[in-house]
Design a protein around this motif. Structure first.
Motif, mmCIF file in Angstrom:
data_model
loop_
_atom_site.group_PDB
_atom_site.id
_atom_site.type_symbol
_atom_site.label_atom_id
_atom_site.label_comp_id
_atom_site.label_asym_id
_atom_site.label_seq_id
_atom_site.Cartn_x
_atom_site.Cartn_y
_atom_site.Cartn_z
ATOM 1 N N TRP A 1 30.013 42.173 41.087
ATOM 2 C CA TRP A 1 30.950 41.345 40.335
ATOM 3 C C TRP A 1 32.219 40.871 41.382
ATOM 4 O O TRP A 1 32.754 41.747 41.783
ATOM 5 N N TYR A 2 32.249 39.289 41.360
ATOM 6 C CA TYR A 2 33.471 39.116 41.829
ATOM 7 C C TYR A 2 34.208 38.332 40.782
ATOM 8 O O TYR A 2 33.854 37.377 40.320
ATOM 9 N N ILE A 3 35.585 38.709 40.334
ATOM 10 C CA ILE A 3 36.085 38.345 39.271
ATOM 11 C C ILE A 3 37.776 37.763 39.776
ATOM 12 O O ILE A 3 38.304 38.627 40.315
ATOM 13 N N HIS A 4 37.944 36.582 39.359
ATOM 14 C CA HIS A 4 38.889 35.929 40.057
ATOM 15 C C HIS A 4 39.921 35.277 38.647
ATOM 16 O O HIS A 4 39.077 34.355 38.178
ATOM 17 N N HIS A 5 41.218 35.943 38.726
ATOM 18 C CA HIS A 5 41.917 35.274 37.747
ATOM 19 C C HIS A 5 42.850 34.017 38.052
ATOM 20 O O HIS A 5 43.605 34.428 38.917
ATOM 21 N N GLN A 6 42.700 32.860 37.779
ATOM 22 C CA GLN A 6 43.203 31.785 38.242
ATOM 23 C C GLN A 6 44.719 32.041 37.932
ATOM 24 O O GLN A 6 45.298 32.412 36.795
ATOM 25 N N GLY A 7 45.700 31.679 38.815
ATOM 26 C CA GLY A 7 47.156 31.742 38.788
ATOM 27 C C GLY A 7 47.758 30.209 38.147
ATOM 28 O O GLY A 7 46.900 29.463 38.171
ATOM 29 N N GLY A 8 48.774 30.252 37.872
ATOM 30 C CA GLY A 8 49.339 29.125 37.107
ATOM 31 C C GLY A 8 50.914 29.262 36.669
ATOM 32 O O GLY A 8 51.462 28.135 36.460
ATOM 33 N N GLY A 9 51.219 30.290 36.859
ATOM 34 C CA GLY A 9 52.836 30.355 36.795
ATOM 35 C C GLY A 9 53.173 30.139 35.078
ATOM 36 O O GLY A 9 52.525 29.416 34.413
ATOM 37 N N TRP A 10 53.978 30.810 34.664
ATOM 38 C CA TRP A 10 54.371 30.828 33.205
ATOM 39 C C TRP A 10 55.367 29.401 32.971
ATOM 40 O O TRP A 10 56.161 28.943 33.753
ATOM 41 N N CYS A 11 55.205 28.905 31.865
ATOM 42 C CA CYS A 11 56.112 28.019 31.474
ATOM 43 C C CYS A 11 57.170 28.733 30.680
ATOM 44 O O CYS A 11 57.239 29.654 29.926
ATOM 45 N N THR A 12 58.456 28.365 30.996
ATOM 46 C CA THR A 12 59.781 29.132 30.810
ATOM 47 C C THR A 12 60.509 28.550 29.508
ATOM 48 O O THR A 12 61.346 29.018 28.977
ATOM 49 N N ASP A 13 60.148 27.316 28.936
ATOM 50 C CA ASP A 13 60.657 26.800 27.794
ATOM 51 C C ASP A 13 59.778 26.029 27.159
ATOM 52 O O ASP A 13 58.568 25.682 27.651
ATOM 53 N N LEU A 14 60.088 25.695 25.785
ATOM 54 C CA LEU A 14 59.206 24.767 24.744
ATOM 55 C C LEU A 14 58.687 23.580 25.540
ATOM 56 O O LEU A 14 57.841 23.340 25.664
ATOM 57 N N ASP A 15 59.692 22.973 26.216
ATOM 58 C CA ASP A 15 59.217 21.665 26.800
ATOM 59 C C ASP A 15 58.441 21.800 28.093
ATOM 60 O O ASP A 15 57.459 21.023 28.015
ATOM 61 N N ALA A 16 58.387 22.766 28.666
ATOM 62 C CA ALA A 16 57.538 22.903 29.839
ATOM 63 C C ALA A 16 56.271 23.419 29.167
ATOM 64 O O ALA A 16 55.360 23.141 29.831
ATOM 65 N N CYS A 17 56.123 24.148 28.097
ATOM 66 C CA CYS A 17 54.807 24.553 27.495
ATOM 67 C C CYS A 17 54.288 23.518 26.911
ATOM 68 O O CYS A 17 52.969 23.240 27.035
ATOM 69 N N VAL A 18 54.989 22.674 26.110
ATOM 70 C CA VAL A 18 54.274 21.500 25.524
ATOM 71 C C VAL A 18 53.824 20.378 26.683
ATOM 72 O O VAL A 18 52.668 19.810 26.585
ATOM 73 N N GLY A 19 54.500 20.301 27.620
ATOM 74 C CA GLY A 19 53.984 19.355 28.706
ATOM 75 C C GLY A 19 52.914 19.964 29.638
ATOM 76 O O GLY A 19 51.785 19.315 29.702
ATOM 77 N N ARG A 20 52.600 21.259 29.465
ATOM 78 C CA ARG A 20 51.508 21.961 30.318
ATOM 79 C C ARG A 20 50.426 21.938 29.317
ATOM 80 O O ARG A 20 49.220 21.769 29.729
ATOM 81 N N SER A 21 50.615 21.997 28.133
ATOM 82 C CA SER A 21 49.624 21.828 27.064
ATOM 83 C C SER A 21 48.898 20.590 27.283
ATOM 84 O O SER A 21 47.684 20.549 26.740
ATOM 85 N N ARG A 22 49.203 19.504 27.794
ATOM 86 C CA ARG A 22 48.489 18.442 28.189
ATOM 87 C C ARG A 22 47.563 18.407 29.350
ATOM 88 O O ARG A 22 47.324 17.447 29.637
ATOM 89 N N THR A 23 47.898 19.457 30.239
ATOM 90 C CA THR A 23 47.038 19.546 31.451
ATOM 91 C C THR A 23 46.046 20.591 31.408
ATOM 92 O O THR A 23 45.766 21.269 30.416
ATOM 93 N N GLU A 24 45.147 20.705 32.515
ATOM 94 C CA GLU A 24 44.248 21.806 32.516
ATOM 95 C C GLU A 24 44.755 23.277 32.657
ATOM 96 O O GLU A 24 44.021 24.306 32.510
ATOM 97 N N LEU A 25 46.151 23.394 32.918
ATOM 98 C CA LEU A 25 46.767 24.712 32.545
ATOM 99 C C LEU A 25 47.149 24.909 31.491
ATOM 100 O O LEU A 25 47.993 25.998 31.324
ATOM 101 N N GLY A 26 46.833 24.029 30.479
ATOM 102 C CA GLY A 26 47.181 24.642 29.113
ATOM 103 C C GLY A 26 46.198 24.053 28.186
ATOM 104 O O GLY A 26 46.546 24.286 26.823
ATOM 105 N N SER A 27 44.896 23.540 28.400
ATOM 106 C CA SER A 27 43.861 23.098 27.684
ATOM 107 C C SER A 27 42.550 23.386 28.246
ATOM 108 O O SER A 27 42.697 23.248 29.251
ATOM 109 N N SER A 28 41.759 23.613 27.486
ATOM 110 C CA SER A 28 40.340 23.753 27.979
ATOM 111 C C SER A 28 39.234 22.617 27.590
ATOM 112 O O SER A 28 38.158 22.571 28.084
#
Length: 146
Positions: free
Chosen positions: A74-101
């Motif tokens: 097995w080769y297993i890679h966990h994609q990086g993304g950097g954390w969202c540091t506040d509510l606005d950043a998390c809400v914005g990210r939730s609309r991208t591939e770094l926050g939604s499948s």
């Protein structure tokens, strides 16, 4: 905490099919020679454990099954993304591939390097099981080397 939960979910999924070498054909429909990896949505795990993306969609990973002497490697890679540091950043990210499948394609070419299925380009791991765990929860993963 979240990383260990995700890896536990992945490994429990891996364990459920590792005893049957034809699992990929039966469940995912992938061809061993294909360079594309199939999307696996962790829908049941999301409901049971709460491990979800920022927008509430299930976590996911891409898996390309191994073949030949690489079927149990097995080769297993966990994609990086950097954390969202506040509510606005998390809400914005939730609309991208770094926050939604929601927009993840059903199949994906994992690219070259360690993911390459070309034995010339990747002589050691070209036929291994390859997994890309998608990042979508806004968390930070770090370790402590003691």
């Amino acid at each position: 905490m979240r990383l260990s939960l995700w890896l536990g979910l992945l490994l429990s999924t891996v364990d459920s099919f590792s005893l049957d070498p034809d699992w990929a054909y039966k469940e995912v429909g992938a061809k061993y020679a294909s360079a594309d990896a199939s999307l696996v949505l962790l829908t049941d795990a999301a409901e049971k454990t709460g491990a979800k993306c920022l927008d509430g969609s299930p976590g996911a990973y891409y898996w390309r099954p191994g073949s030949g002497d690489g079927m149990k490697k097995w080769y297993i890679h966990h994609q990086g993304g950097g954390w969202c540091t506040d509510l606005d950043a998390c809400v914005g990210r939730s609309r991208t591939e770094l926050g939604s499948s929601k927009a993840y394609p059903a199949a994906k070419d994992l690219g070259g390097g360690y993911f390459s299925a070309d034995p010339t380009a990747n002589p050691m791991m070209y036929n291994w099981n390859s997994v890309l765990i998608r990042y979508c929860d806004g968390g930070s993963f770090s370790g402590l080397n003691q």
